[in-house]
Design an enzyme around this catalytic site. Structure first.
Site, PDB file in Angstrom:
ATOM      1  N   GLN A  18       0.832  -1.199   0.000  1.00 53.24           N
ATOM      2  CA  GLN A  18       0.000   0.000   0.000  1.00 53.24           C
ATOM      3  C   GLN A  18       0.869   1.252   0.000  1.00 53.24           C
ATOM      4  O   GLN A  18       1.902   1.310   0.661  1.00 53.24           O
ATOM      5  CB  GLN A  18      -0.919  -0.007   1.226  1.00 53.24           C
ATOM      6  CG  GLN A  18      -2.065   0.975   1.120  1.00 53.24           C
ATOM      7  CD  GLN A  18      -3.143   0.724   2.154  1.00 53.24           C
ATOM      8  OE1 GLN A  18      -3.248  -0.384   2.679  1.00 53.24           O
ATOM      9  NE2 GLN A  18      -3.945   1.725   2.449  1.00 53.24           N
ATOM     10  N   SER A  22       4.345  -6.185   2.923  1.00 58.29           N
ATOM     11  CA  SER A  22       3.056  -5.992   3.591  1.00 58.29           C
ATOM     12  C   SER A  22       1.924  -6.531   2.711  1.00 58.29           C
ATOM     13  O   SER A  22       1.856  -7.729   2.443  1.00 58.29           O
ATOM     14  CB  SER A  22       2.871  -4.511   3.945  1.00 58.29           C
ATOM     15  OG  SER A  22       1.730  -4.322   4.738  1.00 58.29           O
ATOM     16  N   LEU A  23       1.040  -5.667   2.216  1.00 61.88           N
ATOM     17  CA  LEU A  23      -0.024  -6.108   1.297  1.00 61.88           C
ATOM     18  C   LEU A  23       0.544  -6.927   0.145  1.00 61.88           C
ATOM     19  O   LEU A  23      -0.062  -7.912  -0.290  1.00 61.88           O
ATOM     20  CB  LEU A  23      -0.758  -4.877   0.756  1.00 61.88           C
ATOM     21  CG  LEU A  23      -1.645  -5.101  -0.476  1.00 61.88           C
ATOM     22  CD1 LEU A  23      -2.836  -5.965  -0.115  1.00 61.88           C
ATOM     23  CD2 LEU A  23      -2.074  -3.767  -1.067  1.00 61.88           C
ATOM     24  N   ARG A  50      -9.231  -8.003   4.213  1.00 60.89           N
ATOM     25  CA  ARG A  50      -8.121  -7.372   4.939  1.00 60.89           C
ATOM     26  C   ARG A  50      -8.224  -5.852   4.857  1.00 60.89           C
ATOM     27  O   ARG A  50      -8.112  -5.142   5.864  1.00 60.89           O
ATOM     28  CB  ARG A  50      -6.789  -7.856   4.331  1.00 60.89           C
ATOM     29  CG  ARG A  50      -5.517  -7.342   4.990  1.00 60.89           C
ATOM     30  CD  ARG A  50      -4.323  -7.862   4.192  1.00 60.89           C
ATOM     31  NE  ARG A  50      -3.023  -7.620   4.816  1.00 60.89           N
ATOM     32  CZ  ARG A  50      -2.279  -6.533   4.635  1.00 60.89           C
ATOM     33  NH1 ARG A  50      -2.736  -5.562   3.858  1.00 60.89           N
ATOM     34  NH2 ARG A  50      -1.100  -6.409   5.228  1.00 60.89           N
ATOM     35  N   HIS A  55       0.718  -2.561  11.088  1.00 60.28           N
ATOM     36  CA  HIS A  55       1.779  -3.328  11.745  1.00 60.28           C
ATOM     37  C   HIS A  55       2.070  -2.816  13.154  1.00 60.28           C
ATOM     38  O   HIS A  55       3.222  -2.766  13.587  1.00 60.28           O
ATOM     39  CB  HIS A  55       3.046  -3.352  10.872  1.00 60.28           C
ATOM     40  CG  HIS A  55       2.780  -3.806   9.478  1.00 60.28           C
ATOM     41  ND1 HIS A  55       2.472  -5.111   9.171  1.00 60.28           N
ATOM     42  CD2 HIS A  55       2.721  -3.117   8.299  1.00 60.28           C
ATOM     43  CE1 HIS A  55       2.247  -5.212   7.882  1.00 60.28           C
ATOM     44  NE2 HIS A  55       2.373  -4.022   7.330  1.00 60.28           N
ATOM     45  N   GLN A 106       1.174 -10.995  10.482  1.00 57.11           N
ATOM     46  CA  GLN A 106       1.774  -9.836   9.808  1.00 57.11           C
ATOM     47  C   GLN A 106       1.063  -8.526  10.146  1.00 57.11           C
ATOM     48  O   GLN A 106       1.683  -7.461  10.181  1.00 57.11           O
ATOM     49  CB  GLN A 106       1.740 -10.088   8.291  1.00 57.11           C
ATOM     50  CG  GLN A 106       2.501  -9.096   7.449  1.00 57.11           C
ATOM     51  CD  GLN A 106       1.711  -8.707   6.215  1.00 57.11           C
ATOM     52  OE1 GLN A 106       0.690  -8.030   6.298  1.00 57.11           O
ATOM     53  NE2 GLN A 106       2.191  -9.157   5.071  1.00 57.11           N
TER      54      GLN A 106
END
Length: 308
Positions: free
Chosen positions: A10, A90-91, A115, A196, A245
């Site tokens: 992202q 991440s994503l 998500r 996170h 995560q």
């Protein structure tokens, strides 16, 4: 020469992403149409034409980026490129999961949409990139700023770039005092959530239910996990790490070092922008990087790899 495919997360979204790819390769339109159907939102329109403020919303940005990165992977995979590892930031780890064969596109997209929805609903927070300070210095910065609220290290992006995440007041204070802790610069990120960080705990617990209901296969290509920085080849372990995560730091620099130590010298970034290529080179300076985001960069990458 060993390759890795890496997928951005992202923040890389921009209006127009994927548009030239669909024009050049009309068969890719079906993936965007599926994103529209599964989310019930105009993901393809937001990708191709915007507006930017709607595309940037977490609930839209996550399925939009996932779909665009996936179609970039489809193009290189169809042309015979085979990586030794896949990884995503991440994503982007979800695109790596789909590219590895652990999940079909539709199942991965469904989970990415959920998500994004859950993270969008999480408490308001903030993030900032701290440039030029060591990990120990940034950890001390977070300890100092914790008097203002929840704050933690969120991303170990490169040796000279670490991202912090937490409550708005704490992150704003950390940005103000960052130079006292060795930072050259502190840059607030354009996000409305504390990704996170412990502020994502409720989202994580809700997301766990949806992930556990979805069958995963063992990946055909090892995925280097954000949470550990190590390869994963087991479907159940992958499910657990993808849930963890949400509240764990992204150990991107460790992921890059692991792939490099395992023989990877060429990193192909699949998706909009060149953020990961820059982070890779700052972590392992002799790495070779390519980026595929449109027909021109696809052709350039394929030609360069053919000549290596």
């Amino acid at each position: 020469m060993a390759l890795a495919f890496v997928f951005p997360g992202q923040g890389v979204q921009r209006v127009g992403m994927g548009k030239s790819l669909v024009k050049a390769f009309p068969e890719l339109r079906e993936f965007y149409a599926m994103a529209d159907r599964l989310t019930g939102r105009p993901i393809s329109k937001l990708c191709f034409d915007g507006p930017d403020d709607e595309l940037t919303l977490t609930i839209n940005a996550q399925p939009a980026i996932f779909t665009t990165c996936f179609v970039c992977w489809v193009l290189v995979a169809e042309r015979g490129l085979q990586p030794k590892f896949v990884a995503g930031h991440s994503l982007g780890e979800w695109t790596a999961v789909a590219a590895s064969g652990a999940l079909e596109f539709e199942d991965a997209l469904r989970l990415v949409a959920k998500r994004g929805e859950l993270m969008h609903q999480a408490p308001v927070g903030s993030m900032a990139a701290i440039l030029g300070a060591s990990l120990a210095q940034v950890e001390k910065l977070c300890q100092a700023a914790a008097e203002k609220g929840v704050i933690t290290v969120a991303n170990y992006n490169a040796p000279d770039q670490i991202v912090i995440s937490g409550e708005v007041t704490a992150v704003e204070y950390a940005v103000q005092i960052a130079r006292q802790f060795g930072a050259v610069k502190a840059v607030p990120l354009k996000v409305s959530g504390a990704f996170h960080s412990p502020l994502m705990h409720a989202a994580k617990e809700q997301f766990r239910f949806y992930v556990e209901q979805t069958p995963f296969k063992a990946p055909e290509v090892p995925i280097v996990a954000n949470v550990t920085g190590q390869p994963v080849t087991d479907g159940d372990a992958l499910k657990r790490l993808l849930v963890e995560q949400l509240t764990s730091p992204v150990r991107w620099a460790d992921c890059v070092r692991t792939m490099y130590e395992q023989g990877v010298r060429v990193f192909v970034e699949l998706g909009p922008g060149r953020v990961l290529a820059g982070l890779v080179r700052r972590t392992v300076p002799d790495a070779v990087t390519f980026c595929v985001e449109d027909p021109k960069s696809l052709e350039e990458t394929l030609n360069a790899l053919d000549s290596m």
